[in-house]
Design a protein around this motif. Structure first.
Motif, PDB file in Angstrom:
ATOM      1  N   PHE A 191       0.832  -1.205   0.000  1.00  0.00           N
ATOM      2  CA  PHE A 191       0.000   0.000   0.000  1.00  0.00           C
ATOM      3  C   PHE A 191       0.867   1.255   0.000  1.00  0.00           C
ATOM      4  N   ARG A 192       1.945   1.190   0.765  1.00  0.00           N
ATOM      5  CA  ARG A 192       2.827   2.358   0.853  1.00  0.00           C
ATOM      6  C   ARG A 192       3.479   2.625  -0.498  1.00  0.00           C
ATOM      7  N   LEU A 193       3.837   1.556  -1.174  1.00  0.00           N
ATOM      8  CA  LEU A 193       4.442   1.692  -2.501  1.00  0.00           C
ATOM      9  C   LEU A 193       3.461   2.350  -3.469  1.00  0.00           C
ATOM     10  N   LEU A 194       2.210   1.963  -3.404  1.00  0.00           N
ATOM     11  CA  LEU A 194       1.215   2.552  -4.309  1.00  0.00           C
ATOM     12  C   LEU A 194       1.077   4.053  -4.045  1.00  0.00           C
ATOM     13  N   ARG A 195       1.074   4.406  -2.777  1.00  0.00           N
ATOM     14  CA  ARG A 195       0.940   5.826  -2.439  1.00  0.00           C
ATOM     15  C   ARG A 195       2.156   6.626  -2.912  1.00  0.00           C
ATOM     16  N   THR A 196       3.338   6.048  -2.737  1.00  0.00           N
ATOM     17  CA  THR A 196       4.557   6.716  -3.202  1.00  0.00           C
ATOM     18  C   THR A 196       4.517   6.920  -4.713  1.00  0.00           C
ATOM     19  N   LEU A 197       4.069   5.887  -5.430  1.00  0.00           N
ATOM     20  CA  LEU A 197       3.953   6.000  -6.889  1.00  0.00           C
ATOM     21  C   LEU A 197       3.000   7.120  -7.264  1.00  0.00           C
ATOM     22  N   LEU A 198       1.875   7.170  -6.568  1.00  0.00           N
ATOM     23  CA  LEU A 198       0.885   8.202  -6.877  1.00  0.00           C
ATOM     24  C   LEU A 198       1.475   9.595  -6.657  1.00  0.00           C
ATOM     25  N   GLU A 199       2.236   9.730  -5.593  1.00  0.00           N
ATOM     26  CA  GLU A 199       2.847  11.037  -5.331  1.00  0.00           C
ATOM     27  C   GLU A 199       3.807  11.430  -6.450  1.00  0.00           C
ATOM     28  N   GLN A 200       4.577  10.453  -6.920  1.00  0.00           N
ATOM     29  CA  GLN A 200       5.494  10.740  -8.030  1.00  0.00           C
ATOM     30  C   GLN A 200       4.739  11.146  -9.289  1.00  0.00           C
ATOM     31  N   ILE A 201       3.632  10.448  -9.529  1.00  0.00           N
ATOM     32  CA  ILE A 201       2.857  10.709 -10.744  1.00  0.00           C
ATOM     33  C   ILE A 201       2.164  12.071 -10.669  1.00  0.00           C
TER      34      ILE A 201
END
Ligand SMILES: *Cc1c(COP(=O)(O)O)cnc(C)c1O
Length: 241
Positions: A178-188
């Motif tokens: 879940f944390r990885l998904l959130r980090t990806l979203l922030e980058q995007i």
């Protein structure tokens, strides 16, 4: 049957509220999506009558059989399963969002069909955050390039990301997914290519919704905790056939 479903819904809403409180979040930021695989239309109807609006299927066949019967009752339908390109036309009859967009061929075929129908579609990009073989979704390191490419298609409105997370694990073990998904979203988000001020993070299921909310989920997808256990293992729904 009605009482059980209504009571389960109360419990779920309570869990969502409690998790939001703990995470210092506003419960209005988190939508409950009901995953209705294997659930007959009359049971889904009970949940809709109890005030739910967001429902989703994994398989096109079930979508056609069941959601046809629900046309008279207001709701929003999403698609959350692996989508074969030859079924796009059928899916578009029922859903306003496909959460499981994970390859460029699907993007191209969706675009083609949407152009023909003169409409747009909300999508989430599915990311495989657990690195398990058996699940669909882009690998995290492909997600950015994929989204940049997909953003060139005006028919598709990229609303955020979806992940299934580590399968069948303790809630705490799924947190890195879940944390990885959130980090990806922030980058995007930094790239300004999302069609949404407040993008969606669709993550968390019956067993781990609290962890997902702590990590920023805006849509939790719940099946078992509302409708009871299913007969088939989830791998049946998460695989190609
Ligand atoms: C079935 C399913 C869910 C819900 O899972 P439960 O454990 O029953 O809450 C969520 N997401 C997807 C993609 C599913 O297929």
């Amino acid at each position: 049957m009605q009482e059980i479903i209504e009571n389960n819904l109360k419990i779920i809403h309570h869990r969502i509220e409690r998790a939001c409180l703990k995470a210092g979040r506003n419960p209005a930021e988190v939508k409950l999506l009901l995953a209705t695989k294997t659930v007959p239309a009359d049971r889904i109807r009970v949940a809709l009558q109890a005030g739910e609006i967001l429902i989703a299927e994994n398989k096109v066949q079930e979508l056609k059989e069941k959601y046809e019967d629900l046309k008279d009752i207001p709701h929003q339908a999403h698609f959350i399963g692996h989508l074969q390109t030859n079924k796009i036309k059928d899916v578009l009859k029922y859903v306003s969002c496909i959460q499981s967009v994970d390859r460029i061929e699907l993007v191209q075929q969706l675009d083609k069909r949407l152009l023909a129908e003169g409409r747009t579609l909300d999508i989430l990009v599915q990311v495989n955050t657990s690195y398990e073989e058996s699940k669909f979704g882009l690998s995290p390191d492909q997600a950015m390039a994929f989204i940049k490419e997909t953003a060139r298609y005006d028919t598709l409105r990229i609303k955020g990301l979806m992940t299934i997370g580590l399968f069948d694990a303790e809630a705490e073990k799924v947190r890195p997914s879940f944390r990885l998904l959130r980090t990806l979203l922030e980058q995007i988000r930094q790239e300004n290519i999302l069609h949404e001020e407040k993008p969606e993070l669709s993550m968390g299921m019956s067993g781990d919704l609290e962890t997902a909310i702590e990590e920023g989920a805006t849509i939790v997808r719940i099946g078992t905790a509302v409708f009871g256990a299913r007969m088939y293992p989830d791998s049946y729904y998460w695989n190609e056939s």
